[in-house]
Scaffold this active site. Structure first.
Site, PDB file in Angstrom:
ATOM      1  N   ASP A  17       0.862  -1.177   0.000  1.00  0.00           N
ATOM      2  CA  ASP A  17       0.000   0.000   0.000  1.00  0.00           C
ATOM      3  C   ASP A  17       0.903   1.233   0.000  1.00  0.00           C
ATOM      4  O   ASP A  17       2.110   1.132   0.279  1.00  0.00           O
ATOM      5  CB  ASP A  17      -0.881  -0.001   1.260  1.00  0.00           C
ATOM      6  N   SER A  18       0.300   2.391  -0.250  1.00  0.00           N
ATOM      7  CA  SER A  18       1.060   3.632  -0.189  1.00  0.00           C
ATOM      8  C   SER A  18       1.543   3.924   1.233  1.00  0.00           C
ATOM      9  O   SER A  18       2.487   4.696   1.406  1.00  0.00           O
ATOM     10  CB  SER A  18       0.167   4.782  -0.654  1.00  0.00           C
ATOM     11  N   CYS A  80      -3.888  -0.984  -2.012  1.00  0.00           N
ATOM     12  CA  CYS A  80      -4.165   0.432  -2.262  1.00  0.00           C
ATOM     13  C   CYS A  80      -5.151   0.586  -3.426  1.00  0.00           C
ATOM     14  O   CYS A  80      -4.902   0.093  -4.530  1.00  0.00           O
ATOM     15  CB  CYS A  80      -2.847   1.125  -2.596  1.00  0.00           C
ATOM     16  N   GLU A 159      -5.974   9.308   9.673  1.00  0.00           N
ATOM     17  CA  GLU A 159      -4.603   9.160  10.181  1.00  0.00           C
ATOM     18  C   GLU A 159      -4.388   9.992  11.447  1.00  0.00           C
ATOM     19  O   GLU A 159      -3.589   9.641  12.304  1.00  0.00           O
ATOM     20  CB  GLU A 159      -3.582   9.517   9.094  1.00  0.00           C
ATOM     21  N   CYS A 191     -11.334   3.087  -0.625  1.00  0.00           N
ATOM     22  CA  CYS A 191     -10.041   3.578  -0.117  1.00  0.00           C
ATOM     23  C   CYS A 191      -9.695   2.770   1.132  1.00  0.00           C
ATOM     24  O   CYS A 191     -10.581   2.420   1.912  1.00  0.00           O
ATOM     25  CB  CYS A 191     -10.157   5.066   0.217  1.00  0.00           C
ATOM     26  N   HIS A 193      -8.543   3.548   3.901  1.00  0.00           N
ATOM     27  CA  HIS A 193      -8.817   4.139   5.215  1.00  0.00           C
ATOM     28  C   HIS A 193     -10.302   4.125   5.595  1.00  0.00           C
ATOM     29  O   HIS A 193     -10.637   4.299   6.761  1.00  0.00           O
ATOM     30  CB  HIS A 193      -8.335   5.591   5.232  1.00  0.00           C
TER      31      HIS A 193
HETATM   32  N1  DGL Z   1      -4.053   3.851   0.168  1.00  0.00           N
HETATM   33  C1  DGL Z   1      -4.702   4.922  -0.564  1.00  0.00           C
HETATM   34  C2  DGL Z   1      -5.929   4.355  -1.285  1.00  0.00           C
HETATM   35  O1  DGL Z   1      -6.505   3.365  -0.898  1.00  0.00           O
HETATM   36  C3  DGL Z   1      -5.081   6.055   0.354  1.00  0.00           C
HETATM   37  C4  DGL Z   1      -3.902   6.851   0.861  1.00  0.00           C
HETATM   38  C5  DGL Z   1      -3.135   7.560  -0.240  1.00  0.00           C
HETATM   39  O2  DGL Z   1      -3.655   8.522  -0.837  1.00  0.00           O
HETATM   40  O3  DGL Z   1      -2.038   7.140  -0.516  1.00  0.00           O
HETATM   41  O4  DGL Z   1      -6.328   4.916  -2.271  1.00  0.00           O
END
Ligand code: DGL
Length: 273
Positions: A17-18, A80, A159, A191, A193
């Protein structure tokens, strides 16, 4: 089954993931597949991806996947949504192991649950700009109407730990009202989160709108896909290990991890991509 496949079964699943949000996918996969070992990479040095251009997201995704491939894994899960939206074809091209994204499972789950085929999708700017969810839904059901909305403020709020905070509720209400006005009966949380905001989102959508948790749908689909390929771990009575790598600030990551993972994380290792 050949000898190569029987060895592959015992290898870990690579997930990336990012940043930290992909731990919601790790959590869902661990619940469904507790015997599997997992190697997770969070690209904390370059997060967020959701505000970046497609070219940058694809470049980062390549580097993340190559790091995981060097660890010897049997499959890659792209936790992600932003990467799944932009980089899946490229990752499938460069990876010798199966690559599973979050969008197709989320779409299947939404189509199973909708009755009026009016579906809302929320995600980062990059995910929504890609129109990936919309295209995947329309490819399966032409008559479907998809209402997509970028919600860029939600990632930083989660976050920051502002889950049941009045500011977050207000922001959610501003983002979601236009979708509710479109008479959607299903909302895809597109997403990493957003699963953490489920109860807050329900306060605005009520109980009539089905919420699709893309982390949960992804985990269910990973289980089926590994099973179909004969790649599930051979033991059924072991507890798999989770090894976590990040590209920056491992201590900070470890401190925040339990909120996403649902349990404490002892160590995050520093990765060099
Ligand atoms: N992990 C990213 C997503 O699911 C969210 C966080 C980011 O913007 O990197 O799109």
């Amino acid at each position: 089954m050949n000898a190569k496949n029987s060895k592959s079964k015992s290898l870990p699943i690579g997930i990336f993931d990012s940043g930290i949000g992909g731990l919601t996918v790790v959590r869902a996969i661990r619940r469904l597949l507790p015997c599997e070992d997992i190697i997770y990479l969070g690209d904390t040095a370059r997060v967020p991806y959701g505000t970046k251009s497609p070219e940058t997201v694809i470049q980062f995704a390549r580097e993340d996947a190559r790091f995981l491939l060097r660890q010897r894994i049997k499959a890659i899960v792209v936790a992600c949504n932003t990467v799944s939206a932009w980089a899946l074809p490229e990752l499938e091209r460069i990876c010798k192991v199966p690559v599973f994204g979050v969008i197709e499972p989320g779409v299947s789950s939404a189509l199973q649950r909708t009755k009026n085929y009016r579906i809302g999708v929320i995600g980062t700017n990059a995910t929504i700009n890609s129109r990936s969810y919309t295209a995947a839904i329309m490819a399966q059901v032409k008559k479907a109407k998809v209402f997509a909305k970028a919600c860029p403020l939600l990632v930083p709020l989660v976050e920051e730990g502002w889950i049941n905070h009045k500011v977050t509720l207000e922001v959610l209400s501003i983002y979601l009202k236009p979708l509710l006005n479109k008479n959607i009966d299903t909302l895809v949380l597109g997403c990493t989160h957003y699963p953490l905001l489920k109860s807050e989102i329900k306060k605005i959508t009520g109980t009539e709108i089905a919420l699709v948790d893309s982390a949960q749908s992804c985990a269910e689909s990973v289980k089926v896909k590994l099973e179909n390929r004969g790649l599930l771990h051979p033991s059924t009575d072991r507890k798999g290990n989770v090894t976590v790598y990040v590209t920056d600030a491992p201590e900070h990551f470890t401190r925040l991890a339990d909120r996403f993972l649902g349990s404490a994380l002892k160590t995050a290792w520093k990765a060099e991509l």
